[in-house]
Design a protein around this motif. Structure first.
Motif, mmCIF file in Angstrom:
data_model
loop_
_atom_site.group_PDB
_atom_site.id
_atom_site.type_symbol
_atom_site.label_atom_id
_atom_site.label_comp_id
_atom_site.label_asym_id
_atom_site.label_seq_id
_atom_site.Cartn_x
_atom_site.Cartn_y
_atom_site.Cartn_z
ATOM 1 N N SER A 25 1.070 -1.122 -0.006
ATOM 2 C CA SER A 25 -0.105 -0.153 -0.119
ATOM 3 C C SER A 25 0.680 1.218 0.008
ATOM 4 O O SER A 25 0.557 2.058 -0.899
ATOM 5 C CB SER A 25 -0.932 0.001 1.138
ATOM 6 O OG SER A 25 -1.729 1.263 1.328
ATOM 7 N N LEU A 29 0.257 3.530 -2.947
ATOM 8 C CA LEU A 29 -0.609 4.791 -2.625
ATOM 9 C C LEU A 29 -0.090 5.894 -1.831
ATOM 10 O O LEU A 29 -0.326 6.931 -1.544
ATOM 11 C CB LEU A 29 -1.827 4.099 -1.831
ATOM 12 C CG LEU A 29 -2.727 3.049 -2.534
ATOM 13 C CD1 LEU A 29 -3.820 2.547 -1.358
ATOM 14 C CD2 LEU A 29 -3.253 3.687 -3.656
ATOM 15 N N SER A 33 -1.219 7.463 2.855
ATOM 16 C CA SER A 33 -2.733 7.119 2.435
ATOM 17 C C SER A 33 -3.280 6.585 3.532
ATOM 18 O O SER A 33 -2.833 5.915 4.414
ATOM 19 C CB SER A 33 -2.527 6.280 1.302
ATOM 20 O OG SER A 33 -2.174 4.918 1.751
ATOM 21 N N GLU A 34 -4.537 6.760 3.501
ATOM 22 C CA GLU A 34 -5.713 6.405 4.529
ATOM 23 C C GLU A 34 -5.342 4.651 4.694
ATOM 24 O O GLU A 34 -5.226 3.856 5.779
ATOM 25 C CB GLU A 34 -7.108 6.423 3.954
ATOM 26 C CG GLU A 34 -8.082 7.039 5.121
ATOM 27 C CD GLU A 34 -9.130 7.526 4.676
ATOM 28 O OE1 GLU A 34 -10.105 6.595 4.913
ATOM 29 O OE2 GLU A 34 -9.230 8.696 4.206
ATOM 30 N N THR A 36 -2.710 2.727 3.864
ATOM 31 C CA THR A 36 -1.508 2.759 4.446
ATOM 32 C C THR A 36 -1.667 2.854 5.862
ATOM 33 O O THR A 36 -1.064 1.851 6.913
ATOM 34 C CB THR A 36 -0.346 3.331 3.967
ATOM 35 O OG1 THR A 36 -0.313 3.105 2.246
ATOM 36 C CG2 THR A 36 1.201 2.990 4.243
#
Length: 80
Positions: A25, A29, A33-34, A36
Motif C-alpha cells: 500500500s 498509494l 494514504s488512508e 497504508t
C-alpha cells in the motif's frame, strides 16, 4: 483466541501478511494514504498482541523482532 501450540506461528504469519499489505500500500498509494495508515495501525495491534502473548509465555521470538526492524526501514526517516 490463540492456543500456544500453533498460535505463535499463526500470529507471526498474520504479522507477515499485514506487513506485506502495508508495504504494498505504501509503495502504490504512498506512506500517508488512508489505507497504508490503516494497515500500519493493524500491524501495530498484531505486534502488541504478540508481545503480550509472548510475555505470558515468556519466550522471545527473533523473527518478529526482525520483521519489526525491516518494517521500520520502509518508513522514511521523517515519519519515524
Amino acid at each position: 483466541m490463540y492456543t500456544y501450540s500453533n498460535s505463535q506461528s499463526e500470529m507471526i504469519e498474520e504479522i507477515k501478511v499485514k506487513r506485506e499489505l502495508m508495504i504494498n500500500s505504501a509503495t502504490t498509494l504512498g506512506y500517508t494514504s488512508e489505507e497504508t495508515i490503516k494497515y500500519s495501525q493493524e500491524l501495530d495491534e498484531l505486534i502488541n498482541k504478540y508481545h503480550r502473548f509472548m510475555g505470558q509465555a515468556s519466550r522471545p521470538n527473533e523473527e518478529v523482532k526482525i520483521a519489526f526492524k525491516q518494517m521500520m526501514m520502509v518508513w522514511p526517516k521523517v515519519l519515524v
